[in-house]
Design a protein around this motif. Structure first.
Motif, PDB file in Angstrom:
ATOM      1  N   LEU A 167       0.755  -1.124   0.021  1.00  0.00           N
ATOM      2  CA  LEU A 167       0.010   0.023  -0.090  1.00  0.00           C
ATOM      3  C   LEU A 167       0.826   1.343   0.091  1.00  0.00           C
ATOM      4  O   LEU A 167       0.575   2.121  -0.675  1.00  0.00           O
ATOM      5  CB  LEU A 167      -0.903   0.107   1.236  1.00  0.00           C
ATOM      6  CG  LEU A 167      -1.975  -1.114   1.060  1.00  0.00           C
ATOM      7  CD1 LEU A 167      -2.937  -1.053   2.386  1.00  0.00           C
ATOM      8  CD2 LEU A 167      -2.930  -0.820   0.086  1.00  0.00           C
ATOM      9  N   LYS A 168       2.175   1.004   0.609  1.00  0.00           N
ATOM     10  CA  LYS A 168       2.891   2.371   0.784  1.00  0.00           C
ATOM     11  C   LYS A 168       3.291   2.700  -0.838  1.00  0.00           C
ATOM     12  O   LYS A 168       3.512   3.785  -1.206  1.00  0.00           O
ATOM     13  CB  LYS A 168       3.980   2.149   1.705  1.00  0.00           C
ATOM     14  CG  LYS A 168       3.593   2.219   3.228  1.00  0.00           C
ATOM     15  CD  LYS A 168       4.823   1.893   4.001  1.00  0.00           C
ATOM     16  CE  LYS A 168       4.550   1.744   5.414  1.00  0.00           C
ATOM     17  NZ  LYS A 168       5.624   1.217   6.119  1.00  0.00           N
ATOM     18  N   HIS A 169       3.534   1.563  -1.354  1.00  0.00           N
ATOM     19  CA  HIS A 169       4.481   1.523  -2.821  1.00  0.00           C
ATOM     20  C   HIS A 169       3.486   2.144  -3.815  1.00  0.00           C
ATOM     21  O   HIS A 169       3.691   2.908  -4.345  1.00  0.00           O
ATOM     22  CB  HIS A 169       4.915   0.260  -3.085  1.00  0.00           C
ATOM     23  CG  HIS A 169       5.229   0.326  -4.652  1.00  0.00           C
ATOM     24  ND1 HIS A 169       6.333   0.814  -4.978  1.00  0.00           N
ATOM     25  CD2 HIS A 169       4.612  -0.288  -5.713  1.00  0.00           C
ATOM     26  CE1 HIS A 169       6.551   0.517  -6.233  1.00  0.00           C
ATOM     27  NE2 HIS A 169       5.480  -0.086  -6.671  1.00  0.00           N
ATOM     28  N   LEU A 199       1.001   6.461  -7.080  1.00  0.00           N
ATOM     29  CA  LEU A 199      -0.089   7.238  -7.453  1.00  0.00           C
ATOM     30  C   LEU A 199       0.276   8.641  -7.377  1.00  0.00           C
ATOM     31  O   LEU A 199       0.167   9.512  -8.184  1.00  0.00           O
ATOM     32  CB  LEU A 199      -1.241   6.939  -6.562  1.00  0.00           C
ATOM     33  CG  LEU A 199      -2.538   7.586  -6.659  1.00  0.00           C
ATOM     34  CD1 LEU A 199      -3.128   7.441  -8.125  1.00  0.00           C
ATOM     35  CD2 LEU A 199      -3.740   7.485  -5.366  1.00  0.00           C
ATOM     36  N   LYS A 200       1.139   9.062  -6.306  1.00  0.00           N
ATOM     37  CA  LYS A 200       1.447  10.424  -6.298  1.00  0.00           C
ATOM     38  C   LYS A 200       2.340  10.736  -7.308  1.00  0.00           C
ATOM     39  O   LYS A 200       2.078  11.982  -8.166  1.00  0.00           O
ATOM     40  CB  LYS A 200       2.153  10.546  -4.891  1.00  0.00           C
ATOM     41  CG  LYS A 200       1.414  10.720  -3.735  1.00  0.00           C
ATOM     42  CD  LYS A 200       1.843  11.070  -2.410  1.00  0.00           C
ATOM     43  CE  LYS A 200       1.167  11.091  -1.212  1.00  0.00           C
ATOM     44  NZ  LYS A 200       1.908  11.258   0.017  1.00  0.00           N
ATOM     45  N   TYR A 201       3.338   9.901  -7.784  1.00  0.00           N
ATOM     46  CA  TYR A 201       4.220  10.195  -8.839  1.00  0.00           C
ATOM     47  C   TYR A 201       3.412  10.223 -10.138  1.00  0.00           C
ATOM     48  O   TYR A 201       3.631  11.159 -11.086  1.00  0.00           O
ATOM     49  CB  TYR A 201       5.272   9.093  -9.132  1.00  0.00           C
ATOM     50  CG  TYR A 201       6.097   9.129 -10.237  1.00  0.00           C
ATOM     51  CD1 TYR A 201       7.126  10.095 -10.103  1.00  0.00           C
ATOM     52  CD2 TYR A 201       5.849   8.492 -11.038  1.00  0.00           C
ATOM     53  CE1 TYR A 201       8.075  10.064 -11.223  1.00  0.00           C
ATOM     54  CE2 TYR A 201       6.571   8.378 -12.310  1.00  0.00           C
ATOM     55  CZ  TYR A 201       7.752   9.414 -12.434  1.00  0.00           C
ATOM     56  OH  TYR A 201       8.583   9.732 -13.621  1.00  0.00           O
ATOM     57  N   ASN A 202       2.482   9.301 -10.432  1.00  0.00           N
ATOM     58  CA  ASN A 202       1.806   9.197 -11.541  1.00  0.00           C
ATOM     59  C   ASN A 202       0.787  10.651 -11.862  1.00  0.00           C
ATOM     60  O   ASN A 202       0.623  11.006 -12.814  1.00  0.00           O
ATOM     61  CB  ASN A 202       0.626   8.002 -11.709  1.00  0.00           C
ATOM     62  CG  ASN A 202       1.720   6.838 -12.079  1.00  0.00           C
ATOM     63  OD1 ASN A 202       2.726   6.976 -12.679  1.00  0.00           O
ATOM     64  ND2 ASN A 202       1.005   5.752 -11.569  1.00  0.00           N
ATOM     65  N   GLN A 203       0.418  11.179 -10.700  1.00  0.00           N
ATOM     66  CA  GLN A 203      -0.428  12.222 -10.531  1.00  0.00           C
ATOM     67  C   GLN A 203       0.399  13.451 -10.992  1.00  0.00           C
ATOM     68  O   GLN A 203       0.023  14.275 -11.714  1.00  0.00           O
ATOM     69  CB  GLN A 203      -1.216  12.581  -9.187  1.00  0.00           C
ATOM     70  CG  GLN A 203      -2.262  11.464  -9.058  1.00  0.00           C
ATOM     71  CD  GLN A 203      -3.206  11.810  -7.518  1.00  0.00           C
ATOM     72  OE1 GLN A 203      -2.191  12.371  -6.663  1.00  0.00           O
ATOM     73  NE2 GLN A 203      -4.256  11.169  -7.690  1.00  0.00           N
TER      74      GLN A 203
END
Length: 120
Positions: free
Chosen positions: A81-83, A88-92
């Protein structure tokens, strides 16, 4: 230590196989409560059995084989989940940067067209 725990600790592969047969479904349900994807849950359970085997010498520190296995699986789920959160943050961020770059690209193209048109 119970009998199964002792057998795994001593390197008995049949004991590990027995544990997998008896516990895979319960562990998958547990993992599914964290990750919400059956395939990911099953992968994490398999990773748990690998980690259990690799660290079987540590099993003696736990009251039961169950507490050891569930601890490994819980940590695997939390790491997953951390990964995913970081991903997700990187993709956003990447999507925002892409949109920004595309907008600037079109603005530069429009500006270039205006300059060329004015020059003619």
């Amino acid at each position: 230590m119970d009998s199964l725990q002792k057998r795994i600790h001593s390197g008995d592969e049949k004991a590990l196989s027995q544990l997998r047969t008896e516990w895979s479904h319960k562990l998958s349900v547990f993992a599914l409560s964290y990750v919400r994807c059956r395939f990911t849950a099953e992968d994490l359970v398999q990773d748990t059995f690998i980690k259990l085997w690799e660290s079987r010498q540590d099993i003696a520190r736990y009251d039961s084989v169950g507490s050891f296995v569930y601890t490994i699986l819980k940590n695997k789920c939390l790491d997953y989940l951390k990964h995913k959160t970081i991903e997700l943050k990187y993709n956003q961020q990447s999507s925002s940067e892409y949109i920004y770059l595309q907008a600037n690209k079109y603005a530069l193209e429009d500006e270039s067209i205006n300059i060329i048109t004015d020059a003619q």
